[in-house]
Design a protein around this motif. Structure first.
Motif, PDB file in Angstrom:
ATOM      1  N   ILE A 287       0.845  -1.194   0.000  1.00  0.00           N
ATOM      2  CA  ILE A 287       0.000   0.000   0.000  1.00  0.00           C
ATOM      3  C   ILE A 287       0.881   1.244   0.000  1.00  0.00           C
ATOM      4  O   ILE A 287       1.735   1.407   0.870  1.00  0.00           O
ATOM      5  CB  ILE A 287      -0.956  -0.016   1.209  1.00  0.00           C
ATOM      6  N   ALA A 288       0.672   2.109  -0.996  1.00  0.00           N
ATOM      7  CA  ALA A 288       1.497   3.307  -1.182  1.00  0.00           C
ATOM      8  C   ALA A 288       1.559   4.151   0.085  1.00  0.00           C
ATOM      9  O   ALA A 288       0.560   4.355   0.760  1.00  0.00           O
ATOM     10  CB  ALA A 288       0.957   4.134  -2.339  1.00  0.00           C
ATOM     11  N   GLY A 289       2.763   4.633   0.377  1.00  0.00           N
ATOM     12  CA  GLY A 289       2.961   5.515   1.518  1.00  0.00           C
ATOM     13  C   GLY A 289       3.209   4.814   2.835  1.00  0.00           C
ATOM     14  O   GLY A 289       3.425   5.471   3.855  1.00  0.00           O
ATOM     15  N   HIS A 290       3.175   3.464   2.845  1.00  0.00           N
ATOM     16  CA  HIS A 290       3.350   2.722   4.089  1.00  0.00           C
ATOM     17  C   HIS A 290       4.208   1.479   3.838  1.00  0.00           C
ATOM     18  O   HIS A 290       4.001   0.775   2.855  1.00  0.00           O
ATOM     19  CB  HIS A 290       1.993   2.284   4.656  1.00  0.00           C
ATOM     20  N   ALA A 291       5.125   1.228   4.745  1.00  0.00           N
ATOM     21  CA  ALA A 291       5.910  -0.014   4.661  1.00  0.00           C
ATOM     22  C   ALA A 291       5.016  -1.217   4.934  1.00  0.00           C
ATOM     23  O   ALA A 291       5.222  -2.297   4.413  1.00  0.00           O
ATOM     24  CB  ALA A 291       7.074   0.020   5.647  1.00  0.00           C
ATOM     25  N   GLY A 292       3.986  -1.003   5.741  1.00  0.00           N
ATOM     26  CA  GLY A 292       3.016  -2.045   6.057  1.00  0.00           C
ATOM     27  C   GLY A 292       1.786  -1.422   6.677  1.00  0.00           C
ATOM     28  O   GLY A 292       1.870  -0.387   7.339  1.00  0.00           O
ATOM     29  N   VAL A 293       0.645  -2.036   6.444  1.00  0.00           N
ATOM     30  CA  VAL A 293      -0.609  -1.582   7.046  1.00  0.00           C
ATOM     31  C   VAL A 293      -1.253  -2.773   7.736  1.00  0.00           C
ATOM     32  O   VAL A 293      -1.347  -3.856   7.159  1.00  0.00           O
ATOM     33  CB  VAL A 293      -1.573  -0.988   5.996  1.00  0.00           C
ATOM     34  N   LEU A 294      -1.647  -2.585   8.993  1.00  0.00           N
ATOM     35  CA  LEU A 294      -2.296  -3.622   9.774  1.00  0.00           C
ATOM     36  C   LEU A 294      -3.799  -3.349   9.780  1.00  0.00           C
ATOM     37  O   LEU A 294      -4.224  -2.234  10.053  1.00  0.00           O
ATOM     38  CB  LEU A 294      -1.756  -3.601  11.202  1.00  0.00           C
ATOM     39  N   PHE A 295      -4.594  -4.386   9.458  1.00  0.00           N
ATOM     40  CA  PHE A 295      -6.051  -4.273   9.433  1.00  0.00           C
ATOM     41  C   PHE A 295      -6.644  -5.195  10.489  1.00  0.00           C
ATOM     42  O   PHE A 295      -6.210  -6.333  10.633  1.00  0.00           O
ATOM     43  CB  PHE A 295      -6.615  -4.697   8.065  1.00  0.00           C
ATOM     44  N   VAL A 296      -7.671  -4.695  11.201  1.00  0.00           N
ATOM     45  CA  VAL A 296      -8.376  -5.523  12.175  1.00  0.00           C
ATOM     46  C   VAL A 296      -9.822  -5.042  12.267  1.00  0.00           C
ATOM     47  O   VAL A 296     -10.097  -3.849  12.137  1.00  0.00           O
ATOM     48  CB  VAL A 296      -7.683  -5.497  13.568  1.00  0.00           C
ATOM     49  N   GLY A 297     -10.748  -5.997  12.426  1.00  0.00           N
ATOM     50  CA  GLY A 297     -12.165  -5.670  12.562  1.00  0.00           C
ATOM     51  C   GLY A 297     -12.618  -5.892  13.991  1.00  0.00           C
ATOM     52  O   GLY A 297     -12.044  -6.693  14.721  1.00  0.00           O
ATOM     53  N   GLY A 298     -13.657  -5.169  14.397  1.00  0.00           N
ATOM     54  CA  GLY A 298     -14.161  -5.285  15.761  1.00  0.00           C
ATOM     55  C   GLY A 298     -15.637  -5.599  15.807  1.00  0.00           C
ATOM     56  O   GLY A 298     -16.386  -5.373  14.858  1.00  0.00           O
ATOM     57  N   ALA A 299     -16.078  -6.108  16.942  1.00  0.00           N
ATOM     58  CA  ALA A 299     -17.471  -6.499  17.121  1.00  0.00           C
ATOM     59  C   ALA A 299     -18.432  -5.317  17.034  1.00  0.00           C
ATOM     60  O   ALA A 299     -19.605  -5.491  16.749  1.00  0.00           O
ATOM     61  CB  ALA A 299     -17.651  -7.225  18.453  1.00  0.00           C
ATOM     62  N   SER A 300     -17.935  -4.096  17.243  1.00  0.00           N
ATOM     63  CA  SER A 300     -18.802  -2.922  17.105  1.00  0.00           C
ATOM     64  C   SER A 300     -19.118  -2.639  15.647  1.00  0.00           C
ATOM     65  O   SER A 300     -19.971  -1.805  15.347  1.00  0.00           O
ATOM     66  CB  SER A 300     -18.153  -1.697  17.739  1.00  0.00           C
ATOM     67  N   GLY A 301     -18.442  -3.333  14.726  1.00  0.00           N
ATOM     68  CA  GLY A 301     -18.695  -3.153  13.306  1.00  0.00           C
ATOM     69  C   GLY A 301     -17.677  -2.291  12.602  1.00  0.00           C
ATOM     70  O   GLY A 301     -17.818  -1.999  11.417  1.00  0.00           O
ATOM     71  N   ASN A 302     -16.631  -1.879  13.293  1.00  0.00           N
ATOM     72  CA  ASN A 302     -15.600  -1.056  12.673  1.00  0.00           C
ATOM     73  C   ASN A 302     -14.457  -1.908  12.141  1.00  0.00           C
ATOM     74  O   ASN A 302     -14.108  -2.935  12.722  1.00  0.00           O
ATOM     75  CB  ASN A 302     -15.023  -0.056  13.681  1.00  0.00           C
ATOM     76  N   VAL A 303     -13.866  -1.439  11.043  1.00  0.00           N
ATOM     77  CA  VAL A 303     -12.624  -1.980  10.523  1.00  0.00           C
ATOM     78  C   VAL A 303     -11.594  -0.865  10.679  1.00  0.00           C
ATOM     79  O   VAL A 303     -11.869   0.289  10.355  1.00  0.00           O
ATOM     80  CB  VAL A 303     -12.737  -2.387   9.037  1.00  0.00           C
ATOM     81  N   TYR A 304     -10.414  -1.210  11.191  1.00  0.00           N
ATOM     82  CA  TYR A 304      -9.364  -0.239  11.450  1.00  0.00           C
ATOM     83  C   TYR A 304      -8.147  -0.552  10.592  1.00  0.00           C
ATOM     84  O   TYR A 304      -7.802  -1.718  10.410  1.00  0.00           O
ATOM     85  CB  TYR A 304      -8.931  -0.292  12.920  1.00  0.00           C
ATOM     86  N   ALA A 305      -7.485   0.507  10.102  1.00  0.00           N
ATOM     87  CA  ALA A 305      -6.221   0.372   9.376  1.00  0.00           C
ATOM     88  C   ALA A 305      -5.174   1.203  10.115  1.00  0.00           C
ATOM     89  O   ALA A 305      -5.364   2.400  10.337  1.00  0.00           O
ATOM     90  CB  ALA A 305      -6.368   0.861   7.943  1.00  0.00           C
ATOM     91  N   TYR A 306      -4.079   0.551  10.515  1.00  0.00           N
ATOM     92  CA  TYR A 306      -2.990   1.208  11.238  1.00  0.00           C
ATOM     93  C   TYR A 306      -1.698   1.100  10.446  1.00  0.00           C
ATOM     94  O   TYR A 306      -1.437   0.071   9.816  1.00  0.00           O
ATOM     95  CB  TYR A 306      -2.741   0.533  12.596  1.00  0.00           C
ATOM     96  N   ASP A 307      -0.865   2.144  10.513  1.00  0.00           N
ATOM     97  CA  ASP A 307       0.477   2.038   9.975  1.00  0.00           C
ATOM     98  C   ASP A 307       1.218   1.004  10.816  1.00  0.00           C
ATOM     99  O   ASP A 307       1.296   1.149  12.040  1.00  0.00           O
ATOM    100  CB  ASP A 307       1.191   3.396  10.026  1.00  0.00           C
ATOM    101  N   ALA A 308       1.733  -0.034  10.190  1.00  0.00           N
ATOM    102  CA  ALA A 308       2.333  -1.147  10.933  1.00  0.00           C
ATOM    103  C   ALA A 308       3.620  -0.756  11.652  1.00  0.00           C
ATOM    104  O   ALA A 308       3.980  -1.393  12.636  1.00  0.00           O
ATOM    105  CB  ALA A 308       2.596  -2.328   9.996  1.00  0.00           C
ATOM    106  N   LEU A 309       4.323   0.277  11.190  1.00  0.00           N
ATOM    107  CA  LEU A 309       5.561   0.676  11.856  1.00  0.00           C
ATOM    108  C   LEU A 309       5.331   1.653  13.000  1.00  0.00           C
ATOM    109  O   LEU A 309       5.921   1.523  14.063  1.00  0.00           O
ATOM    110  CB  LEU A 309       6.538   1.286  10.839  1.00  0.00           C
ATOM    111  N   SER A 310       4.452   2.637  12.800  1.00  0.00           N
ATOM    112  CA  SER A 310       4.267   3.672  13.819  1.00  0.00           C
ATOM    113  C   SER A 310       3.054   3.441  14.717  1.00  0.00           C
ATOM    114  O   SER A 310       2.981   3.988  15.807  1.00  0.00           O
ATOM    115  CB  SER A 310       4.108   5.037  13.144  1.00  0.00           C
TER     116      SER A 310
END
Length: 174
Positions: A53-76
């Motif tokens: 994914i452009a602009g990131h060395a890695g992106v971490l994705f996780v979903g939650g029971a509240s119905g949200n999906v989150y994307a985090y920069d894997a390094l920071s």
């Protein structure tokens, strides 16, 4: 899981070996780099990482029971985006309403740089739900497409939940 068999063996991973994984402090050895509080409840999905994914060395994705999906920069650990997919409301043996939005792990498609993830949503407690397979842009969280995969109907008092991980194989999301 790395591949369709989810055996977690990645033949391209050579940086981590038993000799260099010793627990340490600072930048040596295995150590906590960052953590995030999802402000979610009952998260049942496993995080996945994408590196294309452009602009990131890695992106971490996780979903939650509240119905949200989150994307985090894997390094920071910086939050990149959050996408609400809704949540199914239900009342079981305990008093009060419970929720289940995302009940399984996403799948990342590097060729389209997109995610596939199942979300659940209904209009009120114990009302028959839609279980939707969402196709999301991995860089922005925008919804690219969706299809309801719930059975056509349920009997009185029955609830339906999409409660599984998505697997990609030969161009098909399962």
């Amino acid at each position: 899981g790395y591949d369709n068999q989810r055996n977690v063996y990645n033949p391209n991973s050579t940086a981590i070996t038993p000799t260099n994984i010793a627990v340490g402090s600072g930048n040596t050895g295995l150590h906590l780099a960052w953590q995030a509080n999802l402000n979610d409840f009952n998260t049942q999905s496993q995080p996945i990482v994408a590196t294309e994914i452009a602009g990131h060395a890695g992106v971490l994705f996780v979903g939650g029971a509240s119905g949200n999906v989150y994307a985090y920069d894997a390094l920071s650990g910086a939050l990149i985006w959050t996408r609400s997919l809704g949540a199914e409301q239900f009342v079981c043996g305990n008093p009060g309403t419970s929720y289940l939005g995302v009940g399984g792990t996403a799948a990342y498609d590097p060729s389209s740089k997109s995610l596939y993830i199942v979300g659940n949503m209904n209009s009120g407690p114990n009302v028959y739900a839609s279980n939707t397979l969402f196709h999301l842009d991995a860089a922005t969280g925008s919804i690219l497409g969706q299809v309801n995969v719930a059975p056509a109907s349920a009997g009185p008092g029955e609830l339906n939940f999409g409660h599984t991980a998505v697997t990609l194989g030969n161009g098909v999301a399962y």
